[in-house]
Design a protein around this motif. Structure first.
Motif, PDB file in Angstrom:
ATOM      1  N   ALA A 124       0.893  -1.032   0.019  1.00 25.08           N
ATOM      2  CA  ALA A 124       0.000  -0.032   0.022  1.00 25.08           C
ATOM      3  C   ALA A 124       0.993   1.276  -0.191  1.00 25.08           C
ATOM      4  CB  ALA A 124      -1.059   0.068   1.333  1.00 25.08           C
ATOM      5  N   VAL A 125       0.595   2.145  -0.887  1.00 25.19           N
ATOM      6  CA  VAL A 125       1.443   3.430  -0.862  1.00 25.19           C
ATOM      7  C   VAL A 125       0.316   4.649  -0.908  1.00 25.19           C
ATOM      8  CG1 VAL A 125       2.915   5.093  -2.266  1.00 25.19           C
ATOM      9  CG2 VAL A 125       3.328   2.388  -2.152  1.00 25.19           C
ATOM     10  N   GLY A 126       0.329   5.545  -0.053  1.00 29.46           N
ATOM     11  CA  GLY A 126      -0.661   6.444  -0.093  1.00 29.46           C
ATOM     12  C   GLY A 126      -0.392   7.747   0.486  1.00 29.46           C
ATOM     13  N   GLU A 127      -1.422   8.387   1.012  1.00 29.07           N
ATOM     14  CA  GLU A 127      -1.319   9.901   1.623  1.00 29.07           C
ATOM     15  C   GLU A 127      -2.345  10.101   2.600  1.00 29.07           C
ATOM     16  OE1 GLU A 127       0.948  12.418   1.017  1.00 29.07           O
ATOM     17  OE2 GLU A 127       1.821  11.098  -0.484  1.00 29.07           O
ATOM     18  N   VAL A 128      -1.923  10.427   3.863  1.00 27.89           N
ATOM     19  CA  VAL A 128      -2.886  10.859   4.809  1.00 27.89           C
ATOM     20  C   VAL A 128      -2.840  12.375   5.103  1.00 27.89           C
ATOM     21  CG1 VAL A 128      -3.476  10.446   7.382  1.00 27.89           C
ATOM     22  CG2 VAL A 128      -3.232   8.508   6.114  1.00 27.89           C
ATOM     23  N   ARG A 129      -3.857  13.218   5.031  1.00 29.35           N
ATOM     24  CA  ARG A 129      -3.758  14.615   5.347  1.00 29.35           C
ATOM     25  C   ARG A 129      -4.721  14.848   6.474  1.00 29.35           C
ATOM     26  NH1 ARG A 129       0.437  15.160   3.285  1.00 29.35           N
ATOM     27  NH2 ARG A 129       0.931  15.374   0.902  1.00 29.35           N
ATOM     28  N   VAL A 130      -4.334  15.503   7.391  1.00 29.99           N
ATOM     29  CA  VAL A 130      -5.207  16.036   8.623  1.00 29.99           C
ATOM     30  C   VAL A 130      -5.132  17.505   8.787  1.00 29.99           C
ATOM     31  CG1 VAL A 130      -5.684  16.045  10.987  1.00 29.99           C
ATOM     32  CG2 VAL A 130      -4.736  13.831  10.048  1.00 29.99           C
ATOM     33  N   HIS A 131      -6.365  18.033   8.373  1.00 24.51           N
ATOM     34  CA  HIS A 131      -6.423  19.530   8.382  1.00 24.51           C
ATOM     35  C   HIS A 131      -6.800  20.033   9.721  1.00 24.51           C
ATOM     36  CE1 HIS A 131      -6.003  19.112   3.991  1.00 24.51           C
ATOM     37  NE2 HIS A 131      -7.273  17.979   4.027  1.00 24.51           N
ATOM     38  N   MET A 132      -5.647  20.085  10.452  1.00 24.54           N
ATOM     39  CA  MET A 132      -6.156  20.823  11.870  1.00 24.54           C
ATOM     40  C   MET A 132      -4.615  21.582  12.119  1.00 24.54           C
ATOM     41  SD  MET A 132      -7.428  17.308  13.990  1.00 24.54           S
ATOM     42  CE  MET A 132      -7.380  18.225  15.600  1.00 24.54           C
ATOM     43  N   PRO A 133      -4.693  22.874  12.636  1.00 26.17           N
ATOM     44  CA  PRO A 133      -3.475  23.575  12.835  1.00 26.17           C
ATOM     45  C   PRO A 133      -2.843  22.956  13.935  1.00 26.17           C
ATOM     46  CG  PRO A 133      -5.623  24.960  12.685  1.00 26.17           C
ATOM     47  CD  PRO A 133      -5.960  23.646  12.390  1.00 26.17           C
ATOM     48  N   ILE A 134      -1.705  23.155  13.951  1.00 27.11           N
ATOM     49  CA  ILE A 134      -0.578  22.645  15.183  1.00 27.11           C
ATOM     50  C   ILE A 134      -0.382  21.322  15.153  1.00 27.11           C
ATOM     51  CG2 ILE A 134      -0.182  23.124  17.513  1.00 27.11           C
ATOM     52  CD1 ILE A 134      -1.593  25.706  17.324  1.00 27.11           C
ATOM     53  N   VAL A 135      -1.643  20.579  15.110  1.00 27.57           N
ATOM     54  CA  VAL A 135      -1.537  19.009  15.668  1.00 27.57           C
ATOM     55  C   VAL A 135      -1.769  18.101  14.464  1.00 27.57           C
ATOM     56  CG1 VAL A 135      -2.235  19.604  18.121  1.00 27.57           C
ATOM     57  CG2 VAL A 135      -3.900  19.041  16.162  1.00 27.57           C
ATOM     58  N   GLY A 136      -1.792  18.623  13.105  1.00 27.00           N
ATOM     59  CA  GLY A 136      -2.218  18.017  12.260  1.00 27.00           C
ATOM     60  C   GLY A 136      -1.169  16.851  12.004  1.00 27.00           C
ATOM     61  N   GLY A 137       0.177  17.333  11.933  1.00 24.90           N
ATOM     62  CA  GLY A 137       1.154  16.432  11.603  1.00 24.90           C
ATOM     63  C   GLY A 137       1.281  15.125  12.442  1.00 24.90           C
ATOM     64  N   LYS A 138       0.861  15.479  13.866  1.00 26.42           N
ATOM     65  CA  LYS A 138       1.065  14.769  15.048  1.00 26.42           C
ATOM     66  C   LYS A 138      -0.003  13.574  14.847  1.00 26.42           C
ATOM     67  CE  LYS A 138       1.469  14.208  20.073  1.00 26.42           C
ATOM     68  NZ  LYS A 138       1.471  14.943  21.034  1.00 26.42           N
ATOM     69  N   VAL A 139      -0.906  14.034  14.288  1.00 29.76           N
ATOM     70  CA  VAL A 139      -2.340  13.094  14.193  1.00 29.76           C
ATOM     71  C   VAL A 139      -2.186  12.399  12.951  1.00 29.76           C
ATOM     72  CG1 VAL A 139      -4.571  13.125  13.792  1.00 29.76           C
ATOM     73  CG2 VAL A 139      -3.884  14.490  15.341  1.00 29.76           C
ATOM     74  N   GLU A 140      -1.568  13.123  11.984  1.00 22.22           N
ATOM     75  CA  GLU A 140      -1.067  12.021  10.836  1.00 22.22           C
ATOM     76  C   GLU A 140      -0.250  10.895  11.052  1.00 22.22           C
ATOM     77  OE1 GLU A 140      -1.354  15.887   7.310  1.00 22.22           O
ATOM     78  OE2 GLU A 140       0.655  14.950   8.011  1.00 22.22           O
ATOM     79  N   ARG A 141       0.890  11.361  11.817  1.00 23.30           N
ATOM     80  CA  ARG A 141       1.715  10.233  12.142  1.00 23.30           C
ATOM     81  C   ARG A 141       1.134   9.173  13.271  1.00 23.30           C
ATOM     82  NH1 ARG A 141       4.943  14.815  12.442  1.00 23.30           N
ATOM     83  NH2 ARG A 141       4.635  15.201  14.834  1.00 23.30           N
ATOM     84  N   ALA A 142       0.199   9.469  13.911  1.00 24.86           N
ATOM     85  CA  ALA A 142      -0.528   8.475  14.791  1.00 24.86           C
ATOM     86  C   ALA A 142      -1.137   7.721  14.014  1.00 24.86           C
ATOM     87  CB  ALA A 142      -1.340   9.336  15.901  1.00 24.86           C
ATOM     88  N   ILE A 143      -2.097   8.369  12.961  1.00 28.63           N
ATOM     89  CA  ILE A 143      -2.807   7.553  12.082  1.00 28.63           C
ATOM     90  C   ILE A 143      -1.981   6.380  11.308  1.00 28.63           C
ATOM     91  CG2 ILE A 143      -4.359   7.710   9.952  1.00 28.63           C
ATOM     92  CD1 ILE A 143      -5.246  10.160  11.032  1.00 28.63           C
ATOM     93  N   VAL A 144      -0.860   6.852  10.562  1.00 30.50           N
ATOM     94  CA  VAL A 144       0.084   5.968   9.842  1.00 30.50           C
ATOM     95  C   VAL A 144       0.525   5.121  10.601  1.00 30.50           C
ATOM     96  CG1 VAL A 144       2.063   5.712   8.552  1.00 30.50           C
ATOM     97  CG2 VAL A 144       0.515   7.725   8.146  1.00 30.50           C
ATOM     98  N   SER A 145       0.997   5.292  11.906  1.00 32.21           N
ATOM     99  CA  SER A 145       1.471   4.308  12.965  1.00 32.21           C
ATOM    100  C   SER A 145       0.299   3.254  13.121  1.00 32.21           C
ATOM    101  CB  SER A 145       1.937   4.937  14.250  1.00 32.21           C
ATOM    102  OG  SER A 145       2.189   3.995  15.276  1.00 32.21           O
ATOM    103  N   GLY A 146      -0.861   3.645  13.421  1.00 32.16           N
ATOM    104  CA  GLY A 146      -2.133   2.698  13.515  1.00 32.16           C
ATOM    105  C   GLY A 146      -2.340   1.886  12.285  1.00 32.16           C
ATOM    106  N   MET A 147      -2.049   2.544  11.151  1.00 28.41           N
ATOM    107  CA  MET A 147      -2.189   1.589   9.840  1.00 28.41           C
ATOM    108  C   MET A 147      -1.194   0.619   9.833  1.00 28.41           C
ATOM    109  SD  MET A 147      -3.334   4.901   7.188  1.00 28.41           S
ATOM    110  CE  MET A 147      -3.582   3.921   5.942  1.00 28.41           C
ATOM    111  N   ARG A 148      -0.033   0.947  10.179  1.00 29.37           N
ATOM    112  CA  ARG A 148       1.094  -0.061  10.084  1.00 29.37           C
ATOM    113  C   ARG A 148       0.919  -1.061  11.184  1.00 29.37           C
ATOM    114  NH1 ARG A 148       4.938   1.910   6.923  1.00 29.37           N
ATOM    115  NH2 ARG A 148       5.392   4.375   6.777  1.00 29.37           N
ATOM    116  N   GLU A 149       0.503  -0.767  12.463  1.00 27.85           N
ATOM    117  CA  GLU A 149       0.183  -1.834  13.366  1.00 27.85           C
ATOM    118  C   GLU A 149      -0.877  -2.635  13.035  1.00 27.85           C
ATOM    119  OE1 GLU A 149      -1.940  -1.783  17.740  1.00 27.85           O
ATOM    120  OE2 GLU A 149      -0.251  -0.148  17.468  1.00 27.85           O
ATOM    121  N   HIS A 150      -2.014  -2.104  12.496  1.00 26.84           N
ATOM    122  CA  HIS A 150      -3.239  -2.803  11.769  1.00 26.84           C
ATOM    123  C   HIS A 150      -2.904  -3.854  10.861  1.00 26.84           C
ATOM    124  CE1 HIS A 150      -7.550  -3.779  11.020  1.00 26.84           C
ATOM    125  NE2 HIS A 150      -7.165  -3.751   9.865  1.00 26.84           N
TER     126      HIS A 150
END
Length: 172
Positions: A124-150
């Motif tokens: 799987a190759v893709g993109e995740v974008r979270v449109h939230m000021p300040i914390v968006g990047g942190k949330v993106e990393r958490a989502i991708v980490s969860g996707m890897r774990e899953h």
């Protein structure tokens, strides 16, 4: 945030491809941690293509910081997938049921024979974008980490599903 996730299966490519469009697989994935039972909303076959929509519900724990922004009970989404058997690929769009303006995600999944063992590499190759000021990047990393774990846990569940089928890892 760009991501790449790989899963290696012992089964041949045609079996792995068939599994991911087999409604019976979703029952086998119901016991996976942090994601509720996948719900097949619809599926349509047209020649080499299968279009399906599957709803997921996040059931894991979320931090207090996340709870201040989103309701954990509303963390559900639909994976809209178009699988093309001739191209050995799936195009997936993740559509949140709630908070739609906050998240965008797409990926392409390819199925490649792993010549050395007759198995399959699902990539799987893709993109995740979270449109939230300040914390968006942190949330993106958490989502991708969860996707890897899953993906890792899912891989084991799919292998066990193949092992439990009367015909073993073959399509149909």
């Amino acid at each position: 945030m760009h991501f790449e996730i790989e899963q290696r299966f012992r089964a041949p490519r045609d079996a792995v491809e068939a599994a991911y469009v087999d409604p019976a697989l979703f029952s086998a994935l119901a016991a996976l941690p942090k994601i509720g039972r996948p719900e097949l909303l619809d599926q349509a076959r047209d020649g080499d293509r299968v279009r399906q929509r599957v709803r997921y519900q996040f059931t894991g724990e979320v931090s207090g910081a996340v709870r201040r922004v989103v309701d954990p009970a509303r963390l559900s989404w639909v994976e809209e997938t178009v699988f093309d058997a001739a191209a050995h690929r799936s195009d997936v769009r993740i559509v949140p049921d709630h908070y739609g303006g906050l998240l965008e995600s797409r990926m392409t999944i390819t199925y490649v024979p792993a010549d050395e063992d007759g198995g399959t590499l699902r990539r799987a190759v893709g993109e995740v974008r979270v449109h939230m000021p300040i914390v968006g990047g942190k949330v993106e990393r958490a989502i991708v980490s969860g996707m890897r774990e899953h993906a890792q846990v899912e891989q084991g569940a799919v292998e066990r599903w193949f092992d439990g089928r009367p015909s073993g890892p073959s399509p149909g």
